[in-house]
Scaffold this active site. Structure first.
Site, PDB file in Angstrom:
ATOM      1  N   ARG A  53       0.928  -1.237   0.103  1.00  0.00           N
ATOM      2  CA  ARG A  53       0.163  -0.037  -0.006  1.00  0.00           C
ATOM      3  C   ARG A  53       0.972   1.378  -0.159  1.00  0.00           C
ATOM      4  O   ARG A  53       0.515   2.122  -0.474  1.00  0.00           O
ATOM      5  CB  ARG A  53      -1.010   0.012   1.207  1.00  0.00           C
ATOM      6  CG  ARG A  53      -1.790   1.342   1.233  1.00  0.00           C
ATOM      7  CD  ARG A  53      -3.101   1.266   2.381  1.00  0.00           C
ATOM      8  NE  ARG A  53      -2.585   0.712   3.488  1.00  0.00           N
ATOM      9  CZ  ARG A  53      -2.017   1.332   4.298  1.00  0.00           C
ATOM     10  NH1 ARG A  53      -1.700   2.443   4.253  1.00  0.00           N
ATOM     11  NH2 ARG A  53      -1.797   0.673   5.596  1.00  0.00           N
ATOM     12  N   TYR A 106     -13.991  16.434 -17.630  1.00  0.00           N
ATOM     13  CA  TYR A 106     -14.323  14.770 -17.679  1.00  0.00           C
ATOM     14  C   TYR A 106     -15.425  14.323 -16.692  1.00  0.00           C
ATOM     15  O   TYR A 106     -15.315  15.045 -15.532  1.00  0.00           O
ATOM     16  CB  TYR A 106     -13.151  14.138 -17.465  1.00  0.00           C
ATOM     17  CG  TYR A 106     -13.528  12.582 -17.366  1.00  0.00           C
ATOM     18  CD1 TYR A 106     -13.756  11.815 -18.436  1.00  0.00           C
ATOM     19  CD2 TYR A 106     -13.451  11.971 -16.048  1.00  0.00           C
ATOM     20  CE1 TYR A 106     -14.122  10.357 -18.264  1.00  0.00           C
ATOM     21  CE2 TYR A 106     -13.843  10.576 -15.901  1.00  0.00           C
ATOM     22  CZ  TYR A 106     -14.228   9.783 -17.104  1.00  0.00           C
ATOM     23  OH  TYR A 106     -14.344   8.645 -16.748  1.00  0.00           O
TER      24      TYR A 106
HETATM   25  C1  LIG Z   1     -11.321   8.315 -17.797  1.00  0.00           C
HETATM   26  C2  LIG Z   1     -10.706   9.613 -17.456  1.00  0.00           C
HETATM   27  C3  LIG Z   1     -10.568   9.936 -16.053  1.00  0.00           C
HETATM   28  C4  LIG Z   1     -11.026   9.308 -14.948  1.00  0.00           C
HETATM   29  O1  LIG Z   1     -10.208   8.075 -14.907  1.00  0.00           O
HETATM   30  P1  LIG Z   1     -10.392   6.761 -14.298  1.00  0.00           P
HETATM   31  O2  LIG Z   1      -9.276   5.852 -14.629  1.00  0.00           O
HETATM   32  O3  LIG Z   1     -11.627   6.181 -14.830  1.00  0.00           O
HETATM   33  O4  LIG Z   1     -10.689   6.883 -12.764  1.00  0.00           O
HETATM   34  C5  LIG Z   1     -10.266  11.571 -15.856  1.00  0.00           C
HETATM   35  N1  LIG Z   1     -10.059  12.082 -16.702  1.00  0.00           N
HETATM   36  C6  LIG Z   1     -10.143  11.832 -18.408  1.00  0.00           C
HETATM   37  C7  LIG Z   1      -9.730  12.949 -19.216  1.00  0.00           C
HETATM   38  C8  LIG Z   1     -10.636  10.644 -18.448  1.00  0.00           C
HETATM   39  O5  LIG Z   1     -10.737  10.251 -19.869  1.00  0.00           O
END
Ligand SMILES: *Cc1c(COP(=O)(O)O)cnc(C)c1O
Length: 374
Positions: A53, A106
């Site tokens: 961890r 996002y």
């Molecule tokens: C998918 C994505 C995230 C989040 O990532 P996860 O791996 O799903 O937690 C953040 N920013 C962008 C631009 C993404 O495409």
């Protein structure tokens, strides 16, 4: 040894370096020591690993690999893009602080910022980062961070990072940039002065849609803080996932080269098609290309559901960046948590399809979309 004991103690002890050609997977929750002094040496900083961890060689490799490409001192990998974003944000912001973020976020990041951070006592203002005025109007006494994305989703606006970093610096704010869509193959935000860069490594960094991971990069001081957040929040990446991320990362340039070239061809073919209202694809995003995502807004005569069913081998997924071409429906997935008024302000419509272009032959990709349109 008796049977039950032999049953668990058969593996041979490894020498530190067995010269395995690929990095072995340290699929272990903890590390062992020769004696108590040896264990003490971890706490004196003479040994690197104690408990997964807190740190693991495969996880650390992924952080280092991305940091090297981004031109950062250090990178910290975690269990997802969102956990990497959280670790980076908490490295600079605490309860009572305020951050400014682009409104073009996002969807999952929007959810984290608008709801979870609020519960941590961190307030967030969402602004149009292309407007200096909007950013400056949002700055408060307790503002510590400006957060944006290098290429926005799904409209693929390329941010003026240098300009944004300058505005932030005037107000003493740190800057953090989500570089998921661009990857360091195209854009390296640290070169524009960004303090932290974050990736959903789930996307292009790992590249094969087989792992969930995140990486945040920056200077040693910030990253040591981010690393302790990951350890203390328990959002560490598993060793095998770190290893998969590293294996994927090794082909980043090859994948991006092909995927950007394919996207360029697809975008130019679809531009001006009578059944498409608009094609979104950046121009002059970077020297290496304009990215591998093409967003289309279908003409009124088209039914978005019908169209998505006619795409033969193209998978419908809630993600992007794999080696296979896929599509997503932003309103139904990434932008589902974004309120309708905000979506309308951003220009994210119900007839929009986001295409993640893969490494197939460009002719086959073009054919499958043209066929579905007609
Ligand atoms: C998918 C994505 C995230 C989040 O990532 P996860 O791996 O799903 O937690 C953040 N920013 C962008 C631009 C993404 O495409």
């Amino acid at each position: 040894m008796r049977f039950q004991t032999k049953n668990v103690h058969f593996t041979t002890k490894m020498e530190a370096d067995e010269m395995s050609k690929t990095k072995p997977i340290y699929q272990t929750s903890a590390f062992s020591f020769n004696d108590l002094e040896d264990m003490e040496s971890f706490f004196e900083g003479k040994k690197s690993y104690l408990y997964t961890r807190v740190g693991n060689p495969n996880t650390d490799d992924l952080g280092k690999g991305v940091a090297d490409l981004e031109g950062a001192e250090m990178g910290v990998a975690s269990a997802s893009g969102l956990s990497a974003i959280l670790a980076g944000v908490l490295a600079v912001a605490k309860s009572g602080d305020h951050i400014i973020a682009t409104e073009d976020l996002y969807g999952g990041t929007y959810q984290l910022f608008a709801h979870e951070l609020k519960d941590f006592g961190i307030s967030v203002s969402f602004v149009d980062c292309s407007s200096r005025e909007e950013i400056e109007d949002a700055v408060r006494e307790n503002t510590v961070l400006l957060y944006t994305e290098s290429i926005t989703n799904p409209l693929l606006r390329v941010e003026d990072l240098e300009g944004i970093v300058k505005i932030a610096a005037t107000h003493g704010l740190k800057t953090m940039v989500d570089n998921t869509f661009a990857t360091p193959y195209l854009i390296r935000p640290h070169e524009s002065g960004a303090d932290m860069v974050v990736h959903s490594a789930t996307k292009y960094i790992a590249g094969h849609s087989d792992v969930s991971a995140g990486v945040v990069t920056g200077n040693q001081e910030l990253m040591m803080k981010a690393k302790s957040k990951v350890a203390n929040l328990g959002s560490n990446l598993g060793p095998f996932d770190g290893w998969l991320g590293c294996r994927g990362l090794k082909t980043l340039s090859l994948r991006m080269e092909r995927q950007c070239a394919n996207a360029e061809k697809l975008a130019s073919t679809l531009k001006g098609h009578p059944l498409i209202k608009e094609v979104f694809y950046p121009e002059n995003a970077a020297h290496g290309g304009n990215g591998a995502i093409v967003t289309i807004d279908l003409a009124e005569a088209m039914d978005v559901h019908d169209f998505s069913r006619k795409l033969d081998w193209v998978k419908i997924v809630p993600t992007l960046a794999g080696v296979e071409t896929s599509i997503t429906y932003p309103v139904g997935t990434s932008h589902r948590p974004v309120p309708k008024e905000m979506r309308e302000k951003l220009g994210v419509t119900d007839s929009m399809i986001r295409i993640s272009v893969g490494i197939e032959d460009a002719e086959d990709i073009i054919e499958v979309f043209e066929k579905a349109l007609t």
